[in-house]
Design a protein around this motif. Structure first.
Motif, PDB file in Angstrom:
ATOM      1  N   LEU A 170       0.825  -1.210   0.000  1.00  0.00           N
ATOM      2  CA  LEU A 170       0.000   0.000   0.000  1.00  0.00           C
ATOM      3  C   LEU A 170       0.858   1.258   0.000  1.00  0.00           C
ATOM      4  CD1 LEU A 170      -2.861  -1.040   2.444  1.00  0.00           C
ATOM      5  CD2 LEU A 170      -3.042  -0.641  -0.018  1.00  0.00           C
ATOM      6  N   LEU A 171       1.980   1.223   0.735  1.00  0.00           N
ATOM      7  CA  LEU A 171       2.874   2.383   0.722  1.00  0.00           C
ATOM      8  C   LEU A 171       3.343   2.665  -0.702  1.00  0.00           C
ATOM      9  CD1 LEU A 171       4.705   4.558   1.980  1.00  0.00           C
ATOM     10  CD2 LEU A 171       6.441   2.777   2.298  1.00  0.00           C
ATOM     11  N   PHE A 172       3.755   1.636  -1.402  1.00  0.00           N
ATOM     12  CA  PHE A 172       4.318   1.867  -2.734  1.00  0.00           C
ATOM     13  C   PHE A 172       3.250   1.942  -3.814  1.00  0.00           C
ATOM     14  CE2 PHE A 172       7.902   0.815  -0.175  1.00  0.00           C
ATOM     15  CZ  PHE A 172       8.731   1.864  -0.508  1.00  0.00           C
ATOM     16  N   PHE A 173       2.034   1.552  -3.491  1.00  0.00           N
ATOM     17  CA  PHE A 173       0.896   1.885  -4.347  1.00  0.00           C
ATOM     18  C   PHE A 173       0.717   3.399  -4.325  1.00  0.00           C
ATOM     19  CE2 PHE A 173      -3.791   2.548  -4.694  1.00  0.00           C
ATOM     20  CZ  PHE A 173      -3.956   2.108  -6.004  1.00  0.00           C
ATOM     21  N   ALA A 174       0.876   4.001  -3.135  1.00  0.00           N
ATOM     22  CA  ALA A 174       0.769   5.456  -3.003  1.00  0.00           C
ATOM     23  C   ALA A 174       1.956   6.170  -3.645  1.00  0.00           C
ATOM     24  CB  ALA A 174       0.657   5.833  -1.526  1.00  0.00           C
ATOM     25  N   VAL A 175       3.168   5.719  -3.340  1.00  0.00           N
ATOM     26  CA  VAL A 175       4.371   6.329  -3.922  1.00  0.00           C
ATOM     27  C   VAL A 175       4.370   6.158  -5.438  1.00  0.00           C
ATOM     28  CG1 VAL A 175       6.898   6.233  -4.015  1.00  0.00           C
ATOM     29  CG2 VAL A 175       5.731   6.006  -1.826  1.00  0.00           C
ATOM     30  N   GLY A 176       3.969   4.986  -5.903  1.00  0.00           N
ATOM     31  CA  GLY A 176       3.885   4.743  -7.335  1.00  0.00           C
ATOM     32  C   GLY A 176       2.865   5.647  -8.003  1.00  0.00           C
ATOM     33  N   TRP A 218       7.767  16.348  14.301  1.00  0.00           N
ATOM     34  CA  TRP A 218       6.670  16.888  13.495  1.00  0.00           C
ATOM     35  C   TRP A 218       6.954  16.811  11.990  1.00  0.00           C
ATOM     36  CZ3 TRP A 218       7.977  20.855  10.232  1.00  0.00           C
ATOM     37  CH2 TRP A 218       9.172  21.533  10.513  1.00  0.00           C
ATOM     38  N   ILE A 219       8.250  16.721  11.637  1.00  0.00           N
ATOM     39  CA  ILE A 219       8.611  16.645  10.215  1.00  0.00           C
ATOM     40  C   ILE A 219       7.992  15.416   9.562  1.00  0.00           C
ATOM     41  CG2 ILE A 219      10.539  16.327   8.609  1.00  0.00           C
ATOM     42  CD1 ILE A 219      12.244  18.031  10.388  1.00  0.00           C
ATOM     43  N   ARG A 220       7.812  14.357  10.332  1.00  0.00           N
ATOM     44  CA  ARG A 220       7.252  13.122   9.784  1.00  0.00           C
ATOM     45  C   ARG A 220       5.845  13.322   9.237  1.00  0.00           C
ATOM     46  NH1 ARG A 220       6.966   8.125  13.121  1.00  0.00           N
ATOM     47  NH2 ARG A 220       6.958   7.160  11.055  1.00  0.00           N
ATOM     48  N   ASN A 221       5.128  14.314   9.785  1.00  0.00           N
ATOM     49  CA  ASN A 221       3.766  14.572   9.315  1.00  0.00           C
ATOM     50  C   ASN A 221       3.737  15.045   7.868  1.00  0.00           C
ATOM     51  OD1 ASN A 221       2.693  13.930  11.864  1.00  0.00           O
ATOM     52  ND2 ASN A 221       3.013  16.024  12.590  1.00  0.00           N
ATOM     53  N   LEU A 222       4.883  15.467   7.342  1.00  0.00           N
ATOM     54  CA  LEU A 222       4.985  15.932   5.960  1.00  0.00           C
ATOM     55  C   LEU A 222       5.251  14.787   4.991  1.00  0.00           C
ATOM     56  CD1 LEU A 222       7.240  19.084   6.585  1.00  0.00           C
ATOM     57  CD2 LEU A 222       4.730  18.985   6.470  1.00  0.00           C
ATOM     58  N   SER A 223       5.458  13.601   5.508  1.00  0.00           N
ATOM     59  CA  SER A 223       5.850  12.456   4.682  1.00  0.00           C
ATOM     60  C   SER A 223       4.818  11.342   4.729  1.00  0.00           C
ATOM     61  CB  SER A 223       7.206  11.916   5.153  1.00  0.00           C
ATOM     62  OG  SER A 223       7.509  10.692   4.522  1.00  0.00           O
ATOM     63  N   ILE A 224       4.477  10.789   3.568  1.00  0.00           N
ATOM     64  CA  ILE A 224       3.552   9.655   3.564  1.00  0.00           C
ATOM     65  C   ILE A 224       4.222   8.387   4.091  1.00  0.00           C
ATOM     66  CG2 ILE A 224       2.202  10.588   1.648  1.00  0.00           C
ATOM     67  CD1 ILE A 224       3.511   8.521  -0.169  1.00  0.00           C
ATOM     68  N   TYR A 225       5.548   8.391   4.181  1.00  0.00           N
ATOM     69  CA  TYR A 225       6.246   7.227   4.736  1.00  0.00           C
ATOM     70  C   TYR A 225       5.934   7.054   6.222  1.00  0.00           C
ATOM     71  CZ  TYR A 225       9.077   6.544   0.532  1.00  0.00           C
ATOM     72  OH  TYR A 225       9.498   6.283  -0.756  1.00  0.00           O
ATOM     73  N   SER A 226       5.453   8.122   6.864  1.00  0.00           N
ATOM     74  CA  SER A 226       5.088   8.013   8.276  1.00  0.00           C
ATOM     75  C   SER A 226       3.879   7.104   8.471  1.00  0.00           C
ATOM     76  CB  SER A 226       4.782   9.401   8.863  1.00  0.00           C
ATOM     77  OG  SER A 226       3.650   9.978   8.238  1.00  0.00           O
ATOM     78  N   LEU A 227       3.119   6.866   7.388  1.00  0.00           N
ATOM     79  CA  LEU A 227       1.965   5.977   7.463  1.00  0.00           C
ATOM     80  C   LEU A 227       2.374   4.506   7.378  1.00  0.00           C
ATOM     81  CD1 LEU A 227      -0.402   7.966   5.073  1.00  0.00           C
ATOM     82  CD2 LEU A 227      -0.517   7.888   7.574  1.00  0.00           C
ATOM     83  N   TYR A 228       3.625   4.269   7.045  1.00  0.00           N
ATOM     84  CA  TYR A 228       4.161   2.904   6.946  1.00  0.00           C
ATOM     85  C   TYR A 228       4.930   2.605   8.222  1.00  0.00           C
ATOM     86  CZ  TYR A 228       7.215  -0.895   5.290  1.00  0.00           C
ATOM     87  OH  TYR A 228       7.897  -2.078   5.151  1.00  0.00           O
ATOM     88  N   GLN A 229       4.394   1.714   9.047  1.00  0.00           N
ATOM     89  CA  GLN A 229       4.956   1.487  10.376  1.00  0.00           C
ATOM     90  C   GLN A 229       5.080  -0.016  10.677  1.00  0.00           C
ATOM     91  OE1 GLN A 229       2.886   4.192  13.302  1.00  0.00           O
ATOM     92  NE2 GLN A 229       1.704   4.729  11.480  1.00  0.00           N
ATOM     93  N   PRO A 230       6.056  -0.685  10.078  1.00  0.00           N
ATOM     94  CA  PRO A 230       6.191  -2.129  10.327  1.00  0.00           C
ATOM     95  C   PRO A 230       6.441  -2.466  11.798  1.00  0.00           C
ATOM     96  CG  PRO A 230       8.110  -1.255   9.162  1.00  0.00           C
ATOM     97  CD  PRO A 230       7.063  -0.186   9.146  1.00  0.00           C
ATOM     98  N   GLY A 231       7.130  -1.560  12.527  1.00  0.00           N
ATOM     99  CA  GLY A 231       7.370  -1.805  13.948  1.00  0.00           C
ATOM    100  C   GLY A 231       6.096  -1.846  14.748  1.00  0.00           C
TER     101      GLY A 231
END
Length: 268
Positions: A170-176, A218-231
């Motif tokens: 899903l992360l790379f569906f978004a990035v793609g 707070w910088i993470r809120n600018l990145s869609i990668y913050s929605l990817y949280q395998p941990g």
């Protein structure tokens, strides 16, 4: 969708898909092979991780090594897979759209009965198919690694493993989708590649920097990668909202790419 174009584009790109797929499969099998040797030393390694600055462990997804899925989430899903699929998204989206316009091949495609919308939709389908294929082979390799190297003693939590792979897709569906949107609006292959790369790895860098220190979290809120949280998946947290947001970002981006490509002026 244009079935003929879809089959031809898959034929053209299948070698690249398989190279990335088997590369990903190799790395994840390596992780499974390494884990039994590491599992006997988990206490010492966990102490070492805890002694590191908190931001370092958070940035690289070091969630401990008490289970196979925790080890794999940090060592593979937290960094290596992210880099592999970021490259795939940027490279493939550029080849499927901007490169064809830049080299004049798009004019040939549009001279047939295929409409702009069908061509763009077909190319988007090829990109999504490639991402799905890479993640499917990675998942299968993970199950094979579990059977070959772990056995009952270090049994993998299969539901958690599947959720990690779904999150990555899903992360790379978004990035793609974002990369495809950039490519659909570009006439120059190099420019599209540069902008897509800057966006994809810019998002990755913002997420990484935000993890390193709570003062800039707070910088993470600018990145869609913050929605990817395998941990967090390993810790059993409910990430349904993140999954939905990533799916929506991808769908909106691909839809906008197709819509805007239909209406834009092309140097044909």
């Amino acid at each position: 969708m244009n079935a003929t174009l879809y089959k031809q584009m898959l034929k053209v790109n299948i070698k690249g898909f398989m190279n990335y797929s088997f590369g990903s499969a190799f790395y994840i099998l390596l992780m499974f092979w390494l884990y039994p040797g590491i599992a006997s030393k988990t206490e010492a390694i966990d102490e070492l991780v805890q002694a590191m600055p908190k931001g370092i462990g958070k940035a690289f997804g070091l969630n401990g090594f008490g289970s196979a899925e925790a080890f794999i989430s940090g060592e593979y899903y937290g960094l290596i897979l992210v880099l592999i699929l970021s490259i795939v998204c940027v490279q493939l989206s550029t080849q499927l759209m901007a490169k064809l316009v830049d080299q004049g091949s798009m004019a040939y495609l549009l001279s047939t009965k295929a409409t702009r919308g069908r061509v763009a939709f077909t190319q988007a389908a090829v990109l999504v198919t490639g991402l799905f294929l890479i993640m499917a082979i990675t998942t299968i390799a993970g199950f094979a690694g579990n059977a070959w190297f772990l056995g009952a003693e270090y049994a993998l939590d299969t539901s958690t493993f599947i959720r990690m792979n779904a999150a990555a897709f899903l992360l790379f569906f978004a990035v793609g989708g974002i990369s495809f949107l950039v490519s659909s609006l570009s006439n120059d292959e190099k420019k599209a590649f540069g902008i897509s790369g800057m966006i994809a790895f810019g998002f990755f860098s913002l997420d990484l920097l935000g993890k390193l220190s709570e003062s800039v979290d707070w910088i993470r809120n600018l990145s869609i990668y913050s929605l990817y949280q395998p941990g967090e998946i390993i810790n059993g947290e409910d990430l349904l909202l993140s999954f939905i947001l990533l799916a929506l970002i991808g769908l909106i981006s691909f839809s906008l790419a197709i819509l805007l490509f239909r209406k834009r002026d092309l140097p044909l």
